[in-house]
Write an enzyme that holds these catalytic residues in place. Structure first.
Site, mmCIF file in Angstrom:
data_model
loop_
_atom_site.group_PDB
_atom_site.id
_atom_site.type_symbol
_atom_site.label_atom_id
_atom_site.label_comp_id
_atom_site.label_asym_id
_atom_site.label_seq_id
_atom_site.Cartn_x
_atom_site.Cartn_y
_atom_site.Cartn_z
ATOM 1 C CG HIS A 40 -0.322 0.032 2.534
ATOM 2 N ND1 HIS A 40 0.531 -0.954 2.995
ATOM 3 C CD2 HIS A 40 -0.387 0.956 3.536
ATOM 4 C CE1 HIS A 40 0.935 -0.652 4.208
ATOM 5 N NE2 HIS A 40 0.411 0.505 4.554
ATOM 6 C CG ASP A 90 4.959 2.586 7.355
ATOM 7 O OD1 ASP A 90 4.120 2.880 6.495
ATOM 8 O OD2 ASP A 90 4.684 1.884 8.360
ATOM 9 C CG HIS A 91 4.337 -0.277 4.140
ATOM 10 N ND1 HIS A 91 4.462 -1.619 4.438
ATOM 11 C CD2 HIS A 91 3.790 0.302 5.238
ATOM 12 C CE1 HIS A 91 4.002 -1.837 5.662
ATOM 13 N NE2 HIS A 91 3.591 -0.684 6.166
ATOM 14 C CG HIS A 113 -4.129 -0.536 6.484
ATOM 15 N ND1 HIS A 113 -4.128 -0.451 7.858
ATOM 16 C CD2 HIS A 113 -3.147 0.322 6.062
ATOM 17 C CE1 HIS A 113 -3.196 0.391 8.250
ATOM 18 N NE2 HIS A 113 -2.592 0.882 7.169
ATOM 19 C CG HIS A 161 4.085 -3.271 10.271
ATOM 20 N ND1 HIS A 161 3.119 -2.619 10.992
ATOM 21 C CD2 HIS A 161 4.416 -2.440 9.264
ATOM 22 C CE1 HIS A 161 2.866 -1.440 10.436
ATOM 23 N NE2 HIS A 161 3.657 -1.313 9.382
#
Length: 302
Positions: free
Chosen positions: A61, A65-66, A138, A265
């Site tokens: 996504h 942070d990804h 999410h 995570h």
């Protein structure tokens, strides 16, 4: 053999002792990366692996942070003299997001091919990987990924003869080639027995527990699942922010009948994940707290 490394295990922000969550897999000379937060390229260098054979990047996504480490990875790949195309897989809007990030990495010596996910479940086959992307739950559109390496059946002489396959084609068919000879077409299934068990790894993060995770992780050799919160009292935060607790991850692993569970995570406030692992093992015994650069080699069963 499938070689993998959990490059980082942190959520939200990198810490001095924990890079952001990312997974790298290697098979048959080709590398696949899932997520690319800030610091991912440093984690790859610390592991001693190379950027050059990185052929596929899957994004779960578009939270920072990804994906915020992507420009640096692309520049590093360009500086490694890579010219082969790169395939990127992710939610709808991926190409637009990546092009925006590439303002600081505008010139690359290779093309980027985009596969945007628009369905709840999609399968992509590339470089020997079978990638099953599945939508999770999410705050924004987010996908989990199961990565499988299939294994063909053993060569069956009697089957080949029964199908009247000329011996000169046996070797090529055994390697997966389809051959046309005049009006006749020979396919690998004409000389091979039933498919053997392959290798399967499932990775999911930033989500509440969902049926899609259980279905796609079913029978995985390794299940890497987010464990944002370790304490039982944090379940309200997990629900509020659409993340998971350690125990919820353990229940998913049990329902999916996986072989091994790694948690990842972690919340920045979770300093010692190992303190809570016993709670998970009461639900699913073969559970482990993931840690940066935790690695594994998965081999085909004999």
């Amino acid at each position: 053999m499938l070689d993998l490394c959990l490059l980082g295990t942190g959520g939200m922000m990198p810490l001095p002792y924990r890079w952001l969550t990312s997974l790298m897999l290697r098979f048959n000379g080709s590398s696949l990366l899932i997520d690319c937060g800030e610091g991912t390229q440093i984690a790859i260098r610390e592991k001693g692996w190379s950027f050059r054979p990185l052929d596929i990047i899957c994004i779960t996504h578009f939270h920072g942070d990804h994906i915020s480490g992507l420009p640096g990875i692309l520049l590093a790949m360009g500086n490694s003299d890579r010219t082969e195309p790169l395939t990127m897989i992710g939610p709808k809007g991926l190409e637009k997001v990546v092009k925006a990030l590439r303002v600081i990495a505008p010139e690359l010596p290779f093309e980027i091919h985009f596969i945007e996910l628009t369905e709840p479940q999609q399968q992509i086959r590339i470089n020997g990987y079978v990638i099953d992307a599945f939508k999770v739950n999410h705050r924004v559109t987010c996908y989990g990924y199961s990565v499988s390496i299939e294994r063909a059946g053993l060569f069956d002489v009697e089957r080949a003869r029964a199908n009247e396959v000329a011996m000169k084609y046996w070797s090529r068919l055994q390697k997966g080639e389809t051959i046309t000879d005049g009006e006749r077409v020979y396919t690998p299934d004409m000389v091979l027995g039933p498919a053997r068990k392959g290798i399967k790894v499932t990775y999911t993060t930033d989500t509440r527990p969902t049926e899609s995770i259980v279905r796609n992780a079913q029978g995985s050799d390794l299940f890497i699942c987010e464990g944002m919160y370790g304490e039982k009292g944090d379940v309200n935060n997990a629900v509020k922010y659409r993340h998971m607790t350690f125990e919820e991850a353990g229940r998913l692993a049990k329902q999916a009948n996986v072989k091994e569970l790694w948690l990842t995570h972690y919340s920045p406030a979770l300093n010692k994940p190992e303190m809570y692992i016993d709670d998970v093992r009461r639900i699913f015994p073969n559970a482990w707290p993931g840690k940066d650069k935790k690695s594994l080699e998965l081999n085909f069963e004999e």
